[in-house]
Design a protein around this motif. Structure first.
Motif, short mmCIF file in Angstrom:
data_model
loop_
_atom_site.label_atom_id
_atom_site.label_comp_id
_atom_site.label_asym_id
_atom_site.label_seq_id
_atom_site.Cartn_x
_atom_site.Cartn_y
_atom_site.Cartn_z
N PHE A 1 44.13 -61.16 -59.95
CA PHE A 1 43.53 -61.69 -61.16
C PHE A 1 42.44 -62.66 -60.74
N ASP A 2 41.20 -62.38 -61.10
CA ASP A 2 40.08 -63.24 -60.72
C ASP A 2 39.80 -64.22 -61.86
N ARG A 3 40.14 -65.46 -61.65
CA ARG A 3 40.02 -66.48 -62.69
C ARG A 3 38.56 -66.72 -63.10
N GLU A 4 37.62 -66.71 -62.15
CA GLU A 4 36.21 -66.96 -62.47
C GLU A 4 35.61 -65.84 -63.31
N THR A 5 35.94 -64.60 -62.96
CA THR A 5 35.45 -63.47 -63.75
C THR A 5 35.99 -63.54 -65.16
N TYR A 6 37.25 -63.92 -65.32
CA TYR A 6 37.85 -64.04 -66.65
C TYR A 6 37.15 -65.11 -67.47
N LYS A 7 36.81 -66.25 -66.86
CA LYS A 7 36.12 -67.32 -67.57
C LYS A 7 34.76 -66.85 -68.07
N GLN A 8 34.02 -66.12 -67.23
CA GLN A 8 32.70 -65.64 -67.63
C GLN A 8 32.81 -64.62 -68.75
N ARG A 9 33.78 -63.73 -68.65
CA ARG A 9 33.97 -62.72 -69.69
C ARG A 9 34.34 -63.37 -71.02
N ASN A 10 35.20 -64.38 -70.96
CA ASN A 10 35.61 -65.09 -72.17
C ASN A 10 34.42 -65.77 -72.83
N THR A 11 33.55 -66.37 -72.04
CA THR A 11 32.37 -67.04 -72.58
C THR A 11 31.45 -66.05 -73.28
N VAL A 12 31.23 -64.90 -72.65
CA VAL A 12 30.37 -63.87 -73.25
C VAL A 12 30.98 -63.34 -74.54
N GLU A 13 32.27 -63.08 -74.55
CA GLU A 13 32.93 -62.57 -75.75
C GLU A 13 32.87 -63.56 -76.91
N ARG A 14 33.05 -64.85 -76.61
CA ARG A 14 32.98 -65.86 -77.67
C ARG A 14 31.56 -65.96 -78.23
N CYS A 15 30.56 -65.83 -77.36
CA CYS A 15 29.17 -65.87 -77.81
C CYS A 15 28.86 -64.68 -78.72
N ILE A 16 29.31 -63.50 -78.32
CA ILE A 16 29.08 -62.30 -79.15
C ILE A 16 29.78 -62.46 -80.50
N ASN A 17 30.98 -63.01 -80.51
CA ASN A 17 31.69 -63.22 -81.78
C ASN A 17 30.97 -64.21 -82.68
N LYS A 18 30.36 -65.24 -82.10
CA LYS A 18 29.58 -66.19 -82.91
C LYS A 18 28.36 -65.50 -83.50
N LEU A 19 27.71 -64.64 -82.71
CA LEU A 19 26.54 -63.92 -83.21
C LEU A 19 26.92 -62.95 -84.33
N LYS A 20 28.12 -62.39 -84.25
CA LYS A 20 28.57 -61.46 -85.28
C LYS A 20 28.81 -62.14 -86.62
N ILE B 1 19.35 -69.60 -81.37
CA ILE B 1 18.81 -70.96 -81.42
C ILE B 1 19.70 -71.86 -82.28
N PHE B 2 20.11 -71.35 -83.44
CA PHE B 2 20.98 -72.15 -84.31
C PHE B 2 22.33 -72.43 -83.66
N ILE B 3 22.88 -71.44 -83.00
CA ILE B 3 24.18 -71.63 -82.33
C ILE B 3 24.03 -72.64 -81.19
N TRP B 4 22.95 -72.51 -80.43
CA TRP B 4 22.72 -73.41 -79.30
C TRP B 4 22.49 -74.85 -79.78
N SER B 5 21.75 -75.01 -80.89
CA SER B 5 21.45 -76.37 -81.36
C SER B 5 22.66 -77.03 -82.03
N ALA B 6 23.64 -76.23 -82.47
CA ALA B 6 24.83 -76.77 -83.12
C ALA B 6 25.87 -77.28 -82.12
N ARG B 7 25.66 -77.05 -80.85
CA ARG B 7 26.64 -77.49 -79.85
C ARG B 7 26.72 -78.97 -79.74
#
Length: 75
Positions: free
Chosen positions: A25-44, A69-75
């Motif tokens: 189980f590669d912890r770093e790969t999982y973290k990156q995948r989770n970040t991408v999935e959360r970003c896609i869900n926010k865009l949806k 841009i809106f998602i990034w500025s809301a952080r």
């Protein structure tokens, strides 16, 4: 990939070749995948992007940039 319980990984390792998927189980790969999935869900959440009402690719891409841009500025 969801982390496996330790006893399941040990059983797979004990069985060797017949144990099915590898116990790694590669912890770093999982973290990156989770970040991408959360970003896609926010865009949806943007209805125009989720339903693709825009007729042309350039207008769709512009909407994607605005949403990002809106998602990034809301952080």
């Amino acid at each position: 990939m969801i982390p496996q319980p330790a006893d399941q990984a040990a059983n797979r390792k004990r069985r060797g070749r017949l144990g099915g998927r590898p116990p790694a189980f590669d912890r770093e790969t999982y973290k990156q995948r989770n970040t991408v999935e959360r970003c896609i869900n926010k865009l949806k959440q943007w209805r125009g992007l989720a339903t693709r009402y825009d007729k042309t690719a350039t207008i769709y891409l512009a909407g994607l940039h605005l949403a990002a841009i809106f998602i990034w500025s809301a952080r």
